[in-house]
Design a protein around this motif. Sequence first.
Motif, PDB file in Angstrom:
ATOM      1  N   SER A 198       0.820  -1.220   0.000  1.00 37.35           N
ATOM      2  CA  SER A 198       0.000   0.000   0.000  1.00 37.35           C
ATOM      3  C   SER A 198       0.849   1.263   0.000  1.00 37.35           C
ATOM      4  CB  SER A 198      -0.942   0.014   1.204  1.00 37.35           C
ATOM      5  OG  SER A 198      -0.208  -0.008   2.418  1.00 37.35           O
ATOM      6  N   GLY A 199       2.138   1.124   0.329  1.00 39.29           N
ATOM      7  CA  GLY A 199       3.020   2.287   0.372  1.00 39.29           C
ATOM      8  C   GLY A 199       3.129   2.924   1.738  1.00 39.29           C
ATOM      9  N   THR A 238       6.748   3.898   2.799  1.00 39.86           N
ATOM     10  CA  THR A 238       7.234   5.044   2.019  1.00 39.86           C
ATOM     11  C   THR A 238       6.575   6.328   2.488  1.00 39.86           C
ATOM     12  OG1 THR A 238       7.573   3.600   0.110  1.00 39.86           O
ATOM     13  CG2 THR A 238       7.502   5.967  -0.310  1.00 39.86           C
ATOM     14  N   THR A 266      -1.426  -3.778  -5.460  1.00 35.03           N
ATOM     15  CA  THR A 266      -0.460  -4.192  -4.438  1.00 35.03           C
ATOM     16  C   THR A 266       0.251  -5.480  -4.853  1.00 35.03           C
ATOM     17  OG1 THR A 266      -2.184  -5.380  -3.198  1.00 35.03           O
ATOM     18  CG2 THR A 266      -1.752  -3.100  -2.567  1.00 35.03           C
ATOM     19  N   ARG A 326       3.207  -4.488  -6.983  1.00 37.23           N
ATOM     20  CA  ARG A 326       4.215  -3.802  -6.169  1.00 37.23           C
ATOM     21  C   ARG A 326       4.983  -4.802  -5.308  1.00 37.23           C
ATOM     22  NH1 ARG A 326       0.613   1.218  -3.709  1.00 37.23           N
ATOM     23  NH2 ARG A 326       0.410   2.447  -5.624  1.00 37.23           N
ATOM     24  N   ASN A 350      -4.077   5.390  -2.248  1.00 38.18           N
ATOM     25  CA  ASN A 350      -2.692   5.561  -2.715  1.00 38.18           C
ATOM     26  C   ASN A 350      -2.457   4.681  -3.949  1.00 38.18           C
ATOM     27  OD1 ASN A 350      -0.029   6.586  -2.593  1.00 38.18           O
ATOM     28  ND2 ASN A 350       0.670   4.696  -1.610  1.00 38.18           N
TER      29      ASN A 350
END
Length: 341
Positions: free
Chosen positions: A36-37, A40, A290, A293, A340
Amino acid sequence: MVVDISALANEAIDLLDQSKNENYRICVLIVGPPGSGKSTIAEELGRQINHRFKEYMLQSNQKLSNYGARSEASDVALASDIPEITGSLSKELKTNGGILPKYVEDVNFQSVKRKLDNGDLQIFGRGGLPNAFTVTNNLEPDEEPLIAQIIPMDGFHLSRQSLSSFQDPQESHKRRGSPPTFDSNNFAQLCKTLAQTCTIKPGFCDAKSCFEFVTKTYDPYFPCIKIPGFDHSLKDPTPEQYCLDGRTRIVILEGLYLLYDQENWKQVHEILQGTGSLLVWYIDVEDHITEERVAKRHFSSGLTDSIEQGRLKFQENDLLNARLIRRNLVQSDKVVTLRND
């Protein structure tokens, strides 16, 4: 849609400003599924807040004073409610190289403390020493003050040695990253200790701006909490990677299970919400995004030999965990959902 981190930084600083007379520090929870980030976002949020504070100090020619308004920290005994380690438990810890094979799957195990030779208090749960955190007054501050610090949940991954002590070690290693493979006992205890530090009242100060107040109410005698991190090359927790001392006024906790409403995890939100100084952001992203990623991350980190294997690993583990928390998410109108994509 991308998260506006600058706006999140404004919210965090505004909350610190609103709470500054009653709360020495505030907490922020950033939660989301794998990919999901959230890590970061947490890192960039901390960077932006610290950059703004540094700019303020440079422009105003301010610096943290060792003679600022003293907080009420000296009146608070951190970890006073945690029981002392018993002789038998101490022996088991020593015999088994710092882990507790008998208790490693016991989610009801109560964290215990032991006093080290230098006077520090070491607190650990069912994961033993790899997931321990330390309360100390023996400080060695870095030169650059960071008012915001990130504490990832990753430091509470049970060690590989602990996972091998499960009744089904093969399954525990395969499902590493699922709720039972974390020391939720000691993470919940860490949150209780953090909450104590949040509600410590700063010393009196008539400063007008938030950053001026932070500068003038810095307490160099504020107790320090040293917290484990995670070494991805070693695939195990690393002791005392993070250090929260009197300069830290915003604690950013990020992780997958911080809003999970089962076993010890369900305490996290309630404990921190009780401080009256908490922001909670849940990062929501579609599974197909996701998956790509995380698959690329697994491949680039060497966990898989190809992106396709990374996708398979995601489907067999990460996706299961993501769906689990979506089904069992803490219900609160204080939780703000962010996209996001």
